[in-house]
Structure formats: C-alpha cells, structure tokens
Write a protein that holds these residues in place. Sequence first.
Motif, PDB file in Angstrom:
ATOM      1  N   ILE A  39       0.866  -1.175   0.000  1.00 46.04           N
ATOM      2  CA  ILE A  39       0.000   0.000   0.000  1.00 46.04           C
ATOM      3  C   ILE A  39       0.902   1.224   0.000  1.00 46.04           C
ATOM      4  CG2 ILE A  39      -1.697   1.302   1.344  1.00 46.04           C
ATOM      5  CD1 ILE A  39      -2.475  -1.498   2.565  1.00 46.04           C
ATOM      6  N   ASP A  40       0.611   2.187  -0.862  1.00 47.16           N
ATOM      7  CA  ASP A  40       1.383   3.429  -0.926  1.00 47.16           C
ATOM      8  C   ASP A  40       0.976   4.326   0.237  1.00 47.16           C
ATOM      9  OD1 ASP A  40       2.598   5.856  -1.489  1.00 47.16           O
ATOM     10  OD2 ASP A  40       1.982   5.891  -3.584  1.00 47.16           O
ATOM     11  N   GLN A 127      -0.588  -6.944   4.112  1.00 47.07           N
ATOM     12  CA  GLN A 127      -0.023  -6.058   3.098  1.00 47.07           C
ATOM     13  C   GLN A 127       0.888  -5.060   3.786  1.00 47.07           C
ATOM     14  OE1 GLN A 127      -3.914  -4.795   1.247  1.00 47.07           O
ATOM     15  NE2 GLN A 127      -2.524  -4.482  -0.494  1.00 47.07           N
ATOM     16  N   ALA A 128       2.047  -4.813   3.190  1.00 45.86           N
ATOM     17  CA  ALA A 128       2.940  -3.783   3.716  1.00 45.86           C
ATOM     18  C   ALA A 128       2.338  -2.408   3.435  1.00 45.86           C
ATOM     19  CB  ALA A 128       4.312  -3.893   3.073  1.00 45.86           C
ATOM     20  N   PHE A 129       2.466  -1.519   4.394  1.00 49.46           N
ATOM     21  CA  PHE A 129       2.090  -0.110   4.272  1.00 49.46           C
ATOM     22  C   PHE A 129       3.423   0.613   4.121  1.00 49.46           C
ATOM     23  CE2 PHE A 129       1.200   4.011   6.325  1.00 49.46           C
ATOM     24  CZ  PHE A 129       0.085   4.416   5.612  1.00 49.46           C
ATOM     25  N   ALA A 130       3.724   1.087   2.913  1.00 54.58           N
ATOM     26  CA  ALA A 130       5.086   1.500   2.591  1.00 54.58           C
ATOM     27  C   ALA A 130       5.206   2.946   2.143  1.00 54.58           C
ATOM     28  CB  ALA A 130       5.636   0.584   1.505  1.00 54.58           C
ATOM     29  N   VAL A 131       6.415   3.469   2.341  1.00 59.57           N
ATOM     30  CA  VAL A 131       6.804   4.784   1.871  1.00 59.57           C
ATOM     31  C   VAL A 131       8.118   4.587   1.106  1.00 59.57           C
ATOM     32  CG1 VAL A 131       7.496   7.111   2.540  1.00 59.57           C
ATOM     33  CG2 VAL A 131       5.724   5.915   3.854  1.00 59.57           C
ATOM     34  N   GLY A 132       8.074   4.778  -0.199  1.00 64.81           N
ATOM     35  CA  GLY A 132       9.276   4.545  -1.001  1.00 64.81           C
ATOM     36  C   GLY A 132       9.681   3.084  -0.917  1.00 64.81           C
ATOM     37  N   GLU A 133      10.833   2.826  -0.321  1.00 62.06           N
ATOM     38  CA  GLU A 133      11.319   1.448  -0.175  1.00 62.06           C
ATOM     39  C   GLU A 133      11.271   0.965   1.272  1.00 62.06           C
ATOM     40  OE1 GLU A 133      16.055   1.757  -0.034  1.00 62.06           O
ATOM     41  OE2 GLU A 133      15.172   2.739  -1.786  1.00 62.06           O
ATOM     42  N   GLY A 137       4.330   0.032   8.290  1.00 62.19           N
ATOM     43  CA  GLY A 137       3.346  -0.749   9.017  1.00 62.19           C
ATOM     44  C   GLY A 137       2.777  -1.843   8.132  1.00 62.19           C
ATOM     45  N   TYR A 138       1.735  -2.481   8.652  1.00 64.68           N
ATOM     46  CA  TYR A 138       1.091  -3.572   7.910  1.00 64.68           C
ATOM     47  C   TYR A 138      -0.417  -3.489   8.068  1.00 64.68           C
ATOM     48  CZ  TYR A 138       5.667  -5.613   7.324  1.00 64.68           C
ATOM     49  OH  TYR A 138       6.978  -5.813   6.963  1.00 64.68           O
ATOM     50  N   LEU A 139      -1.126  -3.721   6.968  1.00 67.38           N
ATOM     51  CA  LEU A 139      -2.578  -3.844   6.985  1.00 67.38           C
ATOM     52  C   LEU A 139      -2.875  -5.336   7.047  1.00 67.38           C
ATOM     53  CD1 LEU A 139      -5.198  -2.163   6.814  1.00 67.38           C
ATOM     54  CD2 LEU A 139      -5.239  -2.739   4.376  1.00 67.38           C
ATOM     55  N   ILE A 140      -3.584  -5.744   8.083  1.00 70.47           N
ATOM     56  CA  ILE A 140      -3.787  -7.162   8.369  1.00 70.47           C
ATOM     57  C   ILE A 140      -5.287  -7.470   8.352  1.00 70.47           C
ATOM     58  CG2 ILE A 140      -3.401  -8.987  10.077  1.00 70.47           C
ATOM     59  CD1 ILE A 140      -1.198  -7.078  11.259  1.00 70.47           C
TER      60      ILE A 140
END
Length: 154
Positions: A39-40, A127-133, A137-140
């Motif tokens: 997730i962006d 799902q990873a909750f990501a910023v760039g690389e 956090g994680y959406l579970i």
Amino acid sequence: MKAIILASFTALVLSGCVSVDVDAVQRVSVKEARNTQPIDGTAATCSSMGELTKSCDNWDGANKEIEIDGHKMRIGANEAGTTVLIMFHSDDCGVSELPCMTGASNTAYKLLKRHYENADINIISVQAFAVGEYVAGYLITLDKDGFSVFENAS
C-alpha cells in the motif's frame, strides 16, 4: 502519520520518486506480505484501507498506542476489528531514520502476530504499508475481531 508524512517527504527527496518501490518493499517485508502489492503510504487514507474507523485518521494513521512485551506500536481498525493497521511507534525511530522504520514495523507485526496466535485469532492476509522502499506498518485481515483485545490499552 505526521512522522510518516515527514518520512515520505524525506524519502521522496532522497529517492526522487513518489511511488512505492515494490521489489525493495517485498524484500524487507515480513514473509506473509512478500507476495502482495504494498500500500502506498503517501496516498492511502483510512477509508481506502478498508474503512478504518477505529483509532485511525488520515493525518496520523493508526493512532491507538499499545505495548506488547515492552515494545510500543500503534493500531487502528475497521468497525468489526477484522481489518487492522499496525504501525511502528515514533519512539522507535526518528524522522530521518527511514531504515529503522522497517525494522520497527516488522518487530511490531511479529509481536502482534504472536499475540493473535495466543488469542486464537487467525491472520488471513497481510499487506505492507510502505513509503518509497521502507515499511511503515502492515494492513492485516483477520478471521475475527483483533482490535477489541486492545480496547483497554493506554
């Protein structure tokens, strides 16, 4: 999410791009999230991540502070408590310590996973909750309410 926004800005300045580096995020994510689309974190809202109405806002992200085994983290959820966003705690990493964010998020996920296993709550997807690389956090997705077990947490 203030720290996430600042971290996002820093990551964007350093990397020169605004999108999530899917390959990099999947390499550093917990194994359960490695085959899912991250997730962006710069574009996501509480609504777009499964109507997260409990302890989540578009500025701070997950904002209910909890602690498991001495490790602080933040959690938010949908009304049923079956979609949970777990994020690192700002005490773990400063804004300029982006690689730290991934390690702190992975630790938070692993502790939460063990907590859920002990409470007979099964994880369906991550799902990873990501910023760039980096992972913030994680959406579970869970088979039952995993938020209410923390209702009385500080």
